[in-house]
Design an enzyme around this catalytic site. Structure first.
Site, PDB file in Angstrom:
ATOM      1  N   LYS A 146      55.359  28.740   8.787  1.00 62.56           N
ATOM      2  CA  LYS A 146      54.497  29.794   9.279  1.00 62.56           C
ATOM      3  C   LYS A 146      53.361  29.286  10.104  1.00 62.56           C
ATOM      4  CE  LYS A 146      50.746  32.806   7.372  1.00 62.56           C
ATOM      5  NZ  LYS A 146      49.973  33.491   6.265  1.00 62.56           N
ATOM      6  N   GLY A 173      42.429  37.869   3.325  1.00 62.33           N
ATOM      7  CA  GLY A 173      41.398  37.839   2.272  1.00 62.33           C
ATOM      8  C   GLY A 173      40.703  38.897   2.035  1.00 62.33           C
TER       9      GLY A 173
END
Lengths: 70, 263
Positions: B105, B166
């Site tokens: 990733k 987040g």
């Protein structure tokens, strides 16, 4: 008795015996078998070359592993 | 066929088949046993991991691998914390050496407070990684032009953010996620921003192949229960997408027959 050379491992100064290999450094640190990767002076040292790669004074090493992350 | 649809057929990225459409992070948990319990509950088969310096003063401390074994879960190394293409490429080369796999990733972040994807640096890093034989799942802006370009370069999955990392704000721009999905020929995943189960379900209803999240589980009051909720939400969202939602109408349209009412 061989002399000591100074290297940097993960940003910390460290003394190792002259002529020590990457494999010997990992043993000194206590990293027995785990999945780590080693970079020496910005070049990856493949696992197959750990025993044959000798450390030189002033070498900068990064030893990394996988930790939790998103 | 007995009229009940078959179970989800799963999805494929870079030739690997996965039944679960949920990818979870392994960070921000209280401890490793909680990490393990939450990941088990999520049903995820792929987990993201970070690459960091080994703690030299205590090399014997417990390791992630002992709790989330790489032979049971596909490790997807990330470049979290990388703000330059160079750092990201260096990190993933180390990851490949540590783990022995090419599927990664890529994320190259802009500055706080948004940590929004730095697309110029992301293109640069993606080009270097693809040339070096990596299979790149790429975190990116919810920008259809950038997403298409990453696909054309050879990235194996496009992963636009739902909202900042987040933040738990959910899918901020569902229309652009839908636009990216409509034109993509590789899997599209919403990565980052998911806050709760309904956000994950929405991402799947838009037609995503999978969802990637971490904080929504790790920062829930009860992470293991939220992991279970996410598993159900992703499955429900996928089914709803395949089923096709009813049209929206500004006026009521009663379900019960109007004929036969008592007078």
């Amino acid at each position: 008795m061989a002399g000591q050379i100074e290297i940097e491992v993960n940003g910390e100064r460290r003394e190792v015996p002259e002529g020590a290999s990457v494999a010997e450094l990992l043993t000194l640190i206590g990293l027995a078998a785990p999945k780590v990767a080693v970079e020496r002076n910005l070049e990856i040292v493949p696992r197959s070359a750990w025993s044959s790669t000798r450390l030189g004074a002033g070498d900068r090493l990064e030893i990394v592993h996988f930790i939790g992350g998103g | 066929m007995d009229g009940i649809p078959q179970a989800d057929e799963g999805w494929t990225v870079a030739g690997r088949r996965f039944r679960s459409r949920l990818i979870v992070g392994t960070g921000r948990y209280k401890d490793l046993p909680e990490t393990k319990a939450a990941i088990e509950a999520s049903g995820a088969e792929m987990v993201t991991v970070a690459v960091r310096r080994v703690n030299l003063s205590d090399a014997s401390q417990p390791m992630l691998q002992d709790f989330v074994p790489p032979d049971r879960f596909t490790y997807l190394p990330n470049t979290a914390g990388c703000f330059t293409a160079q750092d990201a490429v260096r990190t993933l080369r180390l990851a490949r050496e540590a783990g022995g796999w090419n599927l990664v990733k890529l994320e190259v972040l802009g500055p706080p407070p948004f940590l929004y994807p730095d697309m110029a640096a992301t293109f640069e890093a993606a080009a270097a990684l693809l040339a070096d034989g990596f299979e790149v799942m790429v975190y990116c802006a919810d920008d259809p032009v950038a997403a298409k370009r990453l696909e054309e370069m050879g990235c194996v999955a496009i992963m636009p953010l739902g909202a900042p990392i987040g933040s738990g704000l959910g899918v901020a721009n569902p229309f652009m996620i839908k636009a990216i999905i409509a034109q993509a020929r590789v899997p599209v995943l919403v990565d980052a921003g998911i806050g709760t189960a309904s956000d994950a379900a929405l991402a799947m209803e838009l037609g995503c192949d999978a969802v990637l999240l971490n904080s929504a589980i790790a920062h829930a009051r009860d992470p293991v229960r939220m992991a279970r909720a996410m598993k159900a939400a992703v499955a429900a969202g996928r089914d709803a997408f395949l089923a096709g939602r009813m049209p929206r109408s500004p006026a009521a349209d009663p379900s019960s027959p109007v004929a036969g009412l008592i007078r």
